[in-house]
Design a protein around this motif. Structure first.
Motif, short mmCIF file in Angstrom:
data_model
loop_
_atom_site.label_atom_id
_atom_site.label_comp_id
_atom_site.label_asym_id
_atom_site.label_seq_id
_atom_site.Cartn_x
_atom_site.Cartn_y
_atom_site.Cartn_z
N MET A 1 -2.48 -12.87 2.35
CA MET A 1 -2.21 -11.49 1.94
C MET A 1 -2.64 -10.53 3.04
O MET A 1 -3.66 -10.75 3.71
N ASP A 56 1.98 -3.41 11.26
CA ASP A 56 3.24 -4.10 10.99
C ASP A 56 4.17 -3.24 10.13
O ASP A 56 5.37 -3.50 10.04
N ALA A 57 3.59 -2.22 9.48
CA ALA A 57 4.36 -1.29 8.67
C ALA A 57 3.55 0.00 8.56
O ALA A 57 2.32 -0.01 8.67
N SER A 104 11.78 3.49 3.60
CA SER A 104 12.05 3.20 2.19
C SER A 104 11.11 4.04 1.33
O SER A 104 9.98 4.32 1.73
N SER A 114 1.77 -3.42 -3.23
CA SER A 114 2.52 -4.68 -3.11
C SER A 114 3.00 -4.94 -1.69
O SER A 114 3.43 -6.05 -1.38
N LEU A 115 2.92 -3.93 -0.81
CA LEU A 115 3.31 -4.15 0.59
C LEU A 115 2.44 -5.20 1.26
O LEU A 115 2.84 -5.82 2.24
N ARG A 116 1.24 -5.41 0.74
CA ARG A 116 0.34 -6.42 1.31
C ARG A 116 0.91 -7.82 1.19
O ARG A 116 0.51 -8.73 1.92
N ASP A 117 1.85 -8.01 0.27
CA ASP A 117 2.49 -9.32 0.13
C ASP A 117 3.55 -9.56 1.20
O ASP A 117 4.01 -10.69 1.38
N ARG A 118 3.92 -8.51 1.94
CA ARG A 118 5.02 -8.61 2.89
C ARG A 118 4.62 -8.40 4.34
O ARG A 118 5.34 -8.83 5.24
N TYR A 119 3.48 -7.71 4.56
CA TYR A 119 3.10 -7.35 5.92
C TYR A 119 1.63 -7.67 6.16
O TYR A 119 0.81 -7.59 5.25
#
Length: 200
Positions: A1, A56-57, A104, A114-119
Motif C-alpha cells: 500500500m 507518483d500522483a 480526475s 483509496s489512491l494509496r491502493d494505486r500509487y
C-alpha cells in the motif's frame, strides 16, 4: 500500500495562506501573500524539489487546484515537468470538467484515501481544508510541515476548532535551512495521552 503525504508551508503562527505570491489567495483580505520567498533559500528550495520528485500522483483540494491549474500547465523545468506528467486528483463536489490535462475529480476524503491502493506516493501541497478532512477520515499518512520564521497574525491556519485530537511521531530527522526554515515530517501515533509532569 502507498502513502499520502501532505506538504504544507507554514508560518510560526500556523498560517498556510498565500505563501507563493501576492495574488495567490487574498480571501479574507489577506495582505501577506508571497511571504515564503524572502525566508527561503537554495537549500530549502532544493529539498522541496526533491520532495516533488518522489511523487507518483498529485492530490489537491479545489482552491489549491485552481491556483496550480492556472500556473503549472504553462511551466517547464523539473517541477513543472513532474506536475504536468503525474496523474492529478482534485477533491471537489462542484468541478465537473477539469482543464488541467491528466486530472480526475474525487468526491470526498474517503475516495482520496483509496489512491494509496494505486500509487506509491501521493503528494499534496497546500489544500489545508482537504488535509483536515483526510486527518478526520484517518487516511493521511504523513504530514510534512515546512516551517518558516515568519509570524503574520492573520490568515488561514491548519489547526483550529474541530481539529481531531491525535498524537504524532517524527518520521524523519528534522532538517533546518540557512534562513531559518525547518522541515518536519510527522506520522500519526495514535490518540492523545495525558499524564501529570513530575512534581505537579
Amino acid at each position: 500500500m502507498g502513502i499520502i503525504v501532505a506538504n504544507l508551508f507554514l508560518t510560526l503562527d500556523g498560517v498556510y495562506q498565500g505563501p507563493g505570491g501576492s495574488e495567490e489567495d487574498t480571501e479574507g483580505g489577506f495582505a501577506f501573500g508571497g511571504w515564503q520567498a524572502p525566508v527561503s533559500d537554495e537549500e530549502a528550495e532544493a529539498a522541496i524539489e526533491a520532495e516533488v520528485s518522489h511523487m507518483d500522483a498529485l492530490l489537491l483540494g479545489r482552491k489549491t487546484y485552481d491556483i496550480f491549474a492556472g500556473y503549472w500547465p504553462h511551466q517547464s523545468g523539473d517541477i513543472g515537468g513532474i506536475l504536468n506528467r503525474v496523474p492529478k486528483f482534485v477533491v471537489s463536489s462542484s468541478l465537473a470538467d477539469p482543464a488541467w490535462a491528466g486530472t480526475s475529480v474525487l468526491p470526498d476524503a474517503t475516495a482520496a484515501g483509496s489512491l494509496r491502493d494505486r500509487y506509491g506516493q501521493v503528494h499534496m501541497f497546500g489544500s489545508g481544508v482537504l488535509i483536515r478532512s483526510l486527518l478526520a477520515a484517518n487516511v493521511l499518512d504523513r504530514l510534512h510541515l515546512w516551517l518558516y520564521p515568519v509570524v503574520l497574525g492573520q490568515g488561514k491556519r491548519l489547526f483550529g476548532a474541530g481539529t481531531v485530537p491525535a498524537s504524532y511521531r517524527l518520521a524523519e530527522p528534522a532538517r533546518s535551512f540557512p534562513k531559518g526554515a525547518v522541515s518536519l515530517v510527522y506520522e500519526r501515533a495514535g490518540d492523545v495521552e495525558t499524564q501529570n509532569m513530575p512534581g505537579t
